[in-house]
Write a protein that holds these residues in place. Structure first.
Motif, PDB file in Angstrom:
ATOM      1  N   GLU A  52       0.823  -1.208   0.000  1.00 32.56           N
ATOM      2  CA  GLU A  52       0.000   0.000   0.000  1.00 32.56           C
ATOM      3  C   GLU A  52       0.857   1.257   0.000  1.00 32.56           C
ATOM      4  OE1 GLU A  52      -0.213  -2.441   2.293  1.00 32.56           O
ATOM      5  OE2 GLU A  52      -2.262  -3.106   2.495  1.00 32.56           O
ATOM      6  N   VAL A  53       1.977   1.221   0.710  1.00 31.82           N
ATOM      7  CA  VAL A  53       2.890   2.360   0.753  1.00 31.82           C
ATOM      8  C   VAL A  53       3.651   2.474  -0.565  1.00 31.82           C
ATOM      9  CG1 VAL A  53       4.976   3.275   1.876  1.00 31.82           C
ATOM     10  CG2 VAL A  53       3.130   2.300   3.254  1.00 31.82           C
ATOM     11  N   LEU A  54       4.031   1.347  -1.110  1.00 37.73           N
ATOM     12  CA  LEU A  54       4.857   1.321  -2.313  1.00 37.73           C
ATOM     13  C   LEU A  54       4.098   1.742  -3.576  1.00 37.73           C
ATOM     14  CD1 LEU A  54       7.816   0.590  -2.707  1.00 37.73           C
ATOM     15  CD2 LEU A  54       7.088  -1.687  -3.355  1.00 37.73           C
ATOM     16  N   LEU A  55       2.825   1.411  -3.651  1.00 37.52           N
ATOM     17  CA  LEU A  55       2.033   1.719  -4.839  1.00 37.52           C
ATOM     18  C   LEU A  55       1.605   3.184  -4.810  1.00 37.52           C
ATOM     19  CD1 LEU A  55       0.606   0.680  -7.409  1.00 37.52           C
ATOM     20  CD2 LEU A  55      -1.377   0.172  -5.952  1.00 37.52           C
ATOM     21  N   ASN A  56       2.043   3.935  -5.810  1.00 38.07           N
ATOM     22  CA  ASN A  56       1.728   5.357  -5.893  1.00 38.07           C
ATOM     23  C   ASN A  56       0.420   5.548  -6.662  1.00 38.07           C
ATOM     24  OD1 ASN A  56       1.649   8.093  -6.068  1.00 38.07           O
ATOM     25  ND2 ASN A  56       3.541   8.317  -7.221  1.00 38.07           N
ATOM     26  N   ARG A  57      -0.648   5.781  -5.912  1.00 40.94           N
ATOM     27  CA  ARG A  57      -1.962   5.967  -6.535  1.00 40.94           C
ATOM     28  C   ARG A  57      -2.229   7.434  -6.877  1.00 40.94           C
ATOM     29  NH1 ARG A  57      -5.987   1.544  -4.274  1.00 40.94           N
ATOM     30  NH2 ARG A  57      -4.515   0.148  -3.298  1.00 40.94           N
ATOM     31  N   ARG A  58      -1.226   8.288  -6.672  1.00 35.80           N
ATOM     32  CA  ARG A  58      -1.412   9.710  -6.946  1.00 35.80           C
ATOM     33  C   ARG A  58      -0.666  10.169  -8.192  1.00 35.80           C
ATOM     34  NH1 ARG A  58      -0.263  12.792  -1.510  1.00 35.80           N
ATOM     35  NH2 ARG A  58      -1.149  14.505  -2.709  1.00 35.80           N
ATOM     36  N   GLY A  59       0.154   9.307  -8.755  1.00 37.02           N
ATOM     37  CA  GLY A  59       1.003   9.692  -9.873  1.00 37.02           C
ATOM     38  C   GLY A  59       0.346   9.538 -11.232  1.00 37.02           C
ATOM     39  N   LEU A  60       1.026  10.062 -12.228  1.00 33.67           N
ATOM     40  CA  LEU A  60       0.558  10.025 -13.602  1.00 33.67           C
ATOM     41  C   LEU A  60       0.405   8.599 -14.115  1.00 33.67           C
ATOM     42  CD1 LEU A  60      -0.186  11.621 -16.129  1.00 33.67           C
ATOM     43  CD2 LEU A  60       2.236  11.644 -16.739  1.00 33.67           C
ATOM     44  N   ALA A  61       1.336   7.719 -13.774  1.00 37.58           N
ATOM     45  CA  ALA A  61       1.262   6.333 -14.246  1.00 37.58           C
ATOM     46  C   ALA A  61      -0.032   5.676 -13.766  1.00 37.58           C
ATOM     47  CB  ALA A  61       2.478   5.531 -13.778  1.00 37.58           C
ATOM     48  N   TRP A  62      -0.431   5.942 -12.520  1.00 41.52           N
ATOM     49  CA  TRP A  62      -1.675   5.385 -11.987  1.00 41.52           C
ATOM     50  C   TRP A  62      -2.884   5.985 -12.705  1.00 41.52           C
ATOM     51  CZ3 TRP A  62      -3.266   1.438  -9.117  1.00 41.52           C
ATOM     52  CH2 TRP A  62      -4.565   1.460  -8.596  1.00 41.52           C
ATOM     53  N   ARG A  63      -2.872   7.295 -12.890  1.00 42.10           N
ATOM     54  CA  ARG A  63      -4.001   7.963 -13.536  1.00 42.10           C
ATOM     55  C   ARG A  63      -4.197   7.498 -14.978  1.00 42.10           C
ATOM     56  NH1 ARG A  63      -1.746  12.431 -10.756  1.00 42.10           N
ATOM     57  NH2 ARG A  63      -0.988  13.339 -12.704  1.00 42.10           N
ATOM     58  N   LYS A  64      -3.114   7.079 -15.632  1.00 46.07           N
ATOM     59  CA  LYS A  64      -3.202   6.618 -17.015  1.00 46.07           C
ATOM     60  C   LYS A  64      -3.750   5.198 -17.145  1.00 46.07           C
ATOM     61  CE  LYS A  64       0.381   9.258 -19.352  1.00 46.07           C
ATOM     62  NZ  LYS A  64       1.657   9.128 -20.090  1.00 46.07           N
ATOM     63  N   LEU A  65      -3.751   4.459 -16.051  1.00 48.87           N
ATOM     64  CA  LEU A  65      -4.250   3.078 -16.113  1.00 48.87           C
ATOM     65  C   LEU A  65      -5.744   3.051 -16.401  1.00 48.87           C
ATOM     66  CD1 LEU A  65      -2.540   1.338 -13.044  1.00 48.87           C
ATOM     67  CD2 LEU A  65      -2.021   0.979 -15.458  1.00 48.87           C
ATOM     68  N   PRO A  66      -6.191   2.057 -17.168  1.00 49.99           N
ATOM     69  CA  PRO A  66      -7.635   1.895 -17.371  1.00 49.99           C
ATOM     70  C   PRO A  66      -8.322   1.561 -16.043  1.00 49.99           C
ATOM     71  CG  PRO A  66      -6.362   0.428 -18.824  1.00 49.99           C
ATOM     72  CD  PRO A  66      -5.400   1.082 -17.893  1.00 49.99           C
ATOM     73  N   ALA A  67      -9.549   1.965 -15.919  1.00 43.81           N
ATOM     74  CA  ALA A  67     -10.310   1.772 -14.675  1.00 43.81           C
ATOM     75  C   ALA A  67     -10.339   0.309 -14.233  1.00 43.81           C
ATOM     76  CB  ALA A  67     -11.731   2.299 -14.845  1.00 43.81           C
ATOM     77  N   GLU A  68     -10.437  -0.613 -15.179  1.00 47.19           N
ATOM     78  CA  GLU A  68     -10.513  -2.030 -14.795  1.00 47.19           C
ATOM     79  C   GLU A  68      -9.216  -2.519 -14.149  1.00 47.19           C
ATOM     80  OE1 GLU A  68      -9.566  -1.878 -19.239  1.00 47.19           O
ATOM     81  OE2 GLU A  68     -11.083  -0.973 -17.955  1.00 47.19           O
ATOM     82  N   LYS A  69      -8.079  -1.922 -14.503  1.00 44.03           N
ATOM     83  CA  LYS A  69      -6.817  -2.316 -13.871  1.00 44.03           C
ATOM     84  C   LYS A  69      -6.706  -1.742 -12.461  1.00 44.03           C
ATOM     85  CE  LYS A  69      -3.711  -3.561 -17.507  1.00 44.03           C
ATOM     86  NZ  LYS A  69      -2.305  -3.648 -17.827  1.00 44.03           N
ATOM     87  N   LYS A  70      -7.349  -0.609 -12.216  1.00 43.21           N
ATOM     88  CA  LYS A  70      -7.289   0.039 -10.909  1.00 43.21           C
ATOM     89  C   LYS A  70      -8.324  -0.513  -9.928  1.00 43.21           C
ATOM     90  CE  LYS A  70      -7.342   4.285 -12.819  1.00 43.21           C
ATOM     91  NZ  LYS A  70      -7.279   5.764 -12.894  1.00 43.21           N
ATOM     92  N   ALA A  71      -9.265  -1.274 -10.439  1.00 46.25           N
ATOM     93  CA  ALA A  71     -10.349  -1.790  -9.596  1.00 46.25           C
ATOM     94  C   ALA A  71      -9.873  -2.958  -8.742  1.00 46.25           C
ATOM     95  CB  ALA A  71     -11.513  -2.228 -10.475  1.00 46.25           C
ATOM     96  N   ASN A  72     -10.342  -2.977  -7.499  1.00 48.45           N
ATOM     97  CA  ASN A  72     -10.114  -4.106  -6.589  1.00 48.45           C
ATOM     98  C   ASN A  72      -8.643  -4.500  -6.478  1.00 48.45           C
ATOM     99  OD1 ASN A  72     -12.963  -4.387  -6.153  1.00 48.45           O
ATOM    100  ND2 ASN A  72     -13.074  -5.381  -8.144  1.00 48.45           N
ATOM    101  N   VAL A  73      -7.791  -3.530  -6.253  1.00 51.99           N
ATOM    102  CA  VAL A  73      -6.359  -3.813  -6.140  1.00 51.99           C
ATOM    103  C   VAL A  73      -6.056  -4.428  -4.783  1.00 51.99           C
ATOM    104  CG1 VAL A  73      -4.047  -2.797  -6.109  1.00 51.99           C
ATOM    105  CG2 VAL A  73      -5.736  -2.007  -7.768  1.00 51.99           C
ATOM    106  N   ASP A  74      -5.394  -5.569  -4.822  1.00 51.83           N
ATOM    107  CA  ASP A  74      -4.880  -6.203  -3.620  1.00 51.83           C
ATOM    108  C   ASP A  74      -3.372  -6.380  -3.834  1.00 51.83           C
ATOM    109  OD1 ASP A  74      -4.625  -8.296  -5.443  1.00 51.83           O
ATOM    110  OD2 ASP A  74      -6.063  -9.602  -4.443  1.00 51.83           O
ATOM    111  N   GLU A  75      -2.708  -7.047  -2.918  1.00 49.17           N
ATOM    112  CA  GLU A  75      -1.254  -7.182  -3.027  1.00 49.17           C
ATOM    113  C   GLU A  75      -0.833  -7.876  -4.321  1.00 49.17           C
ATOM    114  OE1 GLU A  75       2.657  -8.924  -0.661  1.00 49.17           O
ATOM    115  OE2 GLU A  75       0.742  -8.835   0.377  1.00 49.17           O
ATOM    116  N   VAL A  76      -1.490  -8.951  -4.667  1.00 52.71           N
ATOM    117  CA  VAL A  76      -1.118  -9.690  -5.876  1.00 52.71           C
ATOM    118  C   VAL A  76      -1.268  -8.809  -7.110  1.00 52.71           C
ATOM    119  CG1 VAL A  76      -1.741 -11.653  -7.350  1.00 52.71           C
ATOM    120  CG2 VAL A  76      -1.638 -11.939  -4.865  1.00 52.71           C
TER     121      VAL A  76
END
Length: 115
Positions: A52-76
Motif C-alpha cells: 500500500e505504501v509502495l504503490l503510488n496511486r497519486r502519480g501520472l502512471a496510476w491515472r493513465k491506467l484503465p479503470a478495470e486495472k485500478k479496480a479491486n487492487v490487492d497485493e497480488v
C-alpha cells in the motif's frame, strides 16, 4: 552506503539526490526505468513497508491506467501492475543500513542520516 531507486526524470527523486549530495552522503542511484526493477528489491520493499505504501496511486502512471486495472487492487494485483510498470512505485525508494524509506522528506532523511 545508501542506495536510491527511482527514475532520473522524477522531480522528487532529483530533490532526494540533491539532498544527499548537499549532505555529502555517499550513495548510488538505480534508475528502474533504464536498469529494470530487481525482483529481490521489490520483495524486500513490500516486506518492509507494505504494498500500500509502495504503490503510488497519486502519480501520472496510476491515472493513465484503465479503470478495470485500478479496480479491486490487492497485493497480488498491485505487484503485477508494478512489475508491468515500475513507475507505479512511489519514489524514491532509499535503502540505508537496513532501513527502507519510500518518498522524500528532508526531515525523514535528516533523521535517517543523523549519525
Amino acid at each position: 552506503m545508501a542506495k536510491i531507486y527511482g527514475i532520473k526524470t522524477c522531480d522528487t527523486v532529483r530533490k532526494a539526490r540533491k539532498w544527499l549530495r548537499e549532505h555529502a552522503i555517499e550513495h548510488t542511484f538505480h534508475d528502474f526505468r533504464a536498469d529494470g526493477l530487481p525482483e529481490d528489491r521489490l520483495t524486500a520493499w513490500v516486506e518492509a513497508v507494505g504494498w500500500e505504501v509502495l504503490l503510488n496511486r497519486r502519480g501520472l502512471a496510476w491515472r493513465k491506467l484503465p479503470a478495470e486495472k485500478k479496480a479491486n487492487v490487492d497485493e497480488v494485483k498491485a505487484l503485477e501492475l508494478i512489475r508491468e510498470e515500475p513507475t507505479l512505485i512511489k519514489r524514491p525508494v532509499l535503502e540505508h543500513d537496513g532501513a527502507i524509506r519510500v518518498g522524500f522528506s528532508e526531515g525523514g532523511y535528516s533523521e535517517l542520516f543523523k549519525n
